[in-house]
Scaffold this active site. Structure first.
Site, PDB file in Angstrom:
ATOM      1  N   ASP A 118      -7.044  -9.673   6.108  1.00  0.00           N
ATOM      2  CA  ASP A 118      -7.906  -9.500   7.228  1.00  0.00           C
ATOM      3  C   ASP A 118      -8.398  -7.982   7.471  1.00  0.00           C
ATOM      4  O   ASP A 118      -7.758  -7.168   6.958  1.00  0.00           O
ATOM      5  CB  ASP A 118      -7.520  -9.969   8.626  1.00  0.00           C
ATOM      6  CG  ASP A 118      -6.258  -8.889   9.152  1.00  0.00           C
ATOM      7  OD1 ASP A 118      -5.470  -8.395   8.480  1.00  0.00           O
ATOM      8  OD2 ASP A 118      -6.472  -8.454  10.294  1.00  0.00           O
ATOM      9  N   ASP A 155       0.778  -1.119   0.083  1.00  0.00           N
ATOM     10  CA  ASP A 155      -0.003  -0.043   0.023  1.00  0.00           C
ATOM     11  C   ASP A 155       1.013   1.097   0.115  1.00  0.00           C
ATOM     12  O   ASP A 155       1.351   1.655  -1.095  1.00  0.00           O
ATOM     13  CB  ASP A 155      -0.915  -0.113   1.138  1.00  0.00           C
ATOM     14  CG  ASP A 155      -1.926   0.943   1.336  1.00  0.00           C
ATOM     15  OD1 ASP A 155      -2.227   1.435   0.237  1.00  0.00           O
ATOM     16  OD2 ASP A 155      -2.608   1.011   2.394  1.00  0.00           O
TER      17      ASP A 155
END
Ligand code: IMP
Ligand code: MG
Length: 177
Positions: free
Chosen positions: A158, A102
């Protein structure tokens, strides 16, 4: 964030195709070479296990885990190992296998750490590349999917330790506040 629903983004079949294609590139590049594949826990565990089953060059495998301090949705810049590799990387090709890149701070940290270990080469595979949000410079050698926005879960990924077991990748749609 409270999750209202999960919208499927990449099906198990689509994921399998990408994983197969990445494994083929790995097999071509590393034929006859000593290779260590390193899984970045926990998120990459499912991608890693599917990937190594399709790798035919006889890699050694190892695991690392890093902790970053800060909020769950945005990455923080304070990163440290909670589990380091256990096998020697000297003179071997190293491939780091991550779930999502990211901001790039996590991978930048890992690359900096691994560079000091005397590897013959150092490359990066990631299941999902959030390129548009990159802040640290990281070259991804084996990208799976690209994604510009959205928080995704499933297939190892998750949100607050949930949804890792799902066989596909979903966008976690937040409840309207
Ligand atoms: P970075 O340091 O900003 O590149 O953050 C990468 C880490 O953030 C990954 O290893 C993931 O654990 C986590 N991450 C980033 N985006 C997502 C996402 O959409 N779903 C699940 N985890 C994510
Ligand atoms: Mg991760």
């Amino acid at each position: 964030m409270k999750v209202e629903r999960l919208d499927m983004l990449f099906s198990a079949e689509e994921i399998d195709k990408r994983v197969t294609s990445i494994a083929e590139s790995i097999n071509t590049l590393y034929t006859g070479e000593p290779l260590v594949m390193i899984c970045v826990l926990k998120g990459a565990f499912m991608f890693f296990s599917d990937l190594v089953k399709k790798v035919t060059v006889g890699p050694e495998i190892d695991f690392v885990r890093v902790a970053s301090y800060g909020s769950q949705l945005a990455s923080s810049r304070t990163i440290s190992f909670t589990k380091d590799v256990e096998i020697s990387l000297a003179g071997k090709h190293v491939l780091l296998v991550e779930d999502v890149i990211d901001s790039g701070f996590t991978m930048e940290f890992l690359l900096r750490q691994m560079r000091a270990r005397g590897a013959k080469s150092l490359r990066v595979a990631t299941l999902v590349d959030k390129k548009e949000r990159r802040e640290a410079r990281v070259d991804v050698d084996f990208p799976g999917f690209s994604l510009s926005t959205g928080f995704i879960v499933g297939y190892g990924l998750d949100y607050a330790e949930r949804y890792r077991e799902l066989p596909a990748i979903y966008v976690a749609v937040p409840e309207e506040s």
